[in-house]
Scaffold this motif. Structure first.
Motif, PDB file in Angstrom:
ATOM      1  N   ALA A 201       0.836  -1.206   0.000  1.00  8.63           N
ATOM      2  CA  ALA A 201       0.000   0.000   0.000  1.00  8.63           C
ATOM      3  C   ALA A 201       0.872   1.258   0.000  1.00  8.63           C
ATOM      4  O   ALA A 201       0.605   2.221  -0.726  1.00  8.63           O
ATOM      5  N   LYS A 202       1.924   1.239   0.812  1.00  9.32           N
ATOM      6  CA  LYS A 202       2.828   2.391   0.888  1.00  9.32           C
ATOM      7  C   LYS A 202       3.553   2.601  -0.430  1.00  9.32           C
ATOM      8  O   LYS A 202       3.713   3.736  -0.891  1.00  9.32           O
ATOM      9  N   GLN A 206      -1.481   3.762  -1.841  1.00  6.61           N
ATOM     10  CA  GLN A 206      -2.890   3.417  -1.664  1.00  6.61           C
ATOM     11  C   GLN A 206      -3.124   3.069  -0.196  1.00  6.61           C
ATOM     12  O   GLN A 206      -2.183   2.840   0.561  1.00  6.61           O
ATOM     13  N   SER A 207      -4.389   3.018   0.192  1.00  5.63           N
ATOM     14  CA  SER A 207      -4.694   2.636   1.579  1.00  5.63           C
ATOM     15  C   SER A 207      -4.574   1.117   1.718  1.00  5.63           C
ATOM     16  O   SER A 207      -4.762   0.371   0.756  1.00  5.63           O
TER      17      SER A 207
END
Length: 255
Positions: A201-202, A206-207
């Motif tokens: 995600a990082k 994105q979440s």
């Protein structure tokens, strides 16, 4: 121009005076040119020029220099560090760069060791793979190449033979890893899966929730666990690998 014929006209173009990006004749013609000057450069029309009747013929290029700009490197100070490195000062930026370089070197070293370990495992694995299994894996590799636009338009026998060898190597490595993971009781935990999701995600900005939902579809979470299990197995093998440094002259004799 080729003779009296004008091939192209263009205005307000920018060129970086760099031998790596300009034809030698253009570089030499523009070197030390001043604003307002007109230069004539003699060279041959490139062989790949769209109008084939002019390709390779001598031509003259008329250049009018409108403006000359000079690249200026920013001053290395605390303000520079804040702008480019999200650091409070130059000392912190230098430490960050040094840390990143060390991590990169460690990662490269790990990848090289893993590659050598995998090469050894594949070479020494004694197993018989069915043609059907190799063919299925070859087709998967081909599909992946097509998606990345790396597959040839008309795959020939040599291409499929190369894919079959790669597929066989991948399958051997997979089964060897599975046996080692089973013997060493290596599994992927939910906490490790969550850690992997957070890292992905990082990386893609994105979440974690969006990434988690993606992996919950079509059995992808199982694939993620499998990947983690394989990575942990690789880490175990690397930690136990005996790395021998060979002097360059001996390495050359071996090859």
């Amino acid at each position: 121009m080729v003779g009296d014929q004008v091939l192209e006209e263009a205005k307000d173009l920018s060129y970086e005076l760099d031998e790596a990006h300009l034809a030698p004749e253009m570089f030499k013609g523009l070197l030390e040119a001043k604003a307002g000057e007109t230069k004539e450069v003699s060279m041959n029309v490139p062989e790949h020029y769209p109008k084939k009747e002019f390709a390779g013929k001598p031509c003259a290029i008329h250049l009018t220099v409108k403006e000359v700009k000079e690249k200026k490197l920013p001053e290395l100070n605390d303000e520079f560090a804040k702008d480019v490195g999200e650091c409070q000062n130059l000392t912190e930026l230098k430490a960050k760069i040094r840390d990143n370089l060390q991590k990169y070197q460690q990662e490269m070293s790990k990848m090289q060791t893993e590659s050598k370990v995998n090469e050894f495992l594949v070479k020494n694995a004694e197993m018989t793979l069915s043609e059907r299994l190799i063919k299925r894996q070859s087709e998967r590799l081909h599909e992946a190449a097509v998606e990345k636009q790396q597959a040839p338009e008309k795959p020939d026998d040599a291409y499929w033979k190369m894919l079959a060898q790669r597929a066989a190597d991948q399958l051997k490595l997979y089964f060897v890893y599975e046996k080692i993971a089973e013997a060493e009781k290596i599994e992927a935990t939910e906490a490790e899966a969550e850690e992997k999701i957070a890292a992905i995600a990082k990386k893609i900005n994105q979440s974690a929730g969006v990434v988690r939902e993606y992996y919950k579809k079509d059995g992808r979470m199982e694939d993620l666990h499998e990947r983690i299990r394989q990575d942990k197995t690789a880490d175990l093998l690397i930690s136990q690998a005996k790395v021998k440094t060979v002097p360059p002259e001996k390495a050359e004799k071996k090859s």
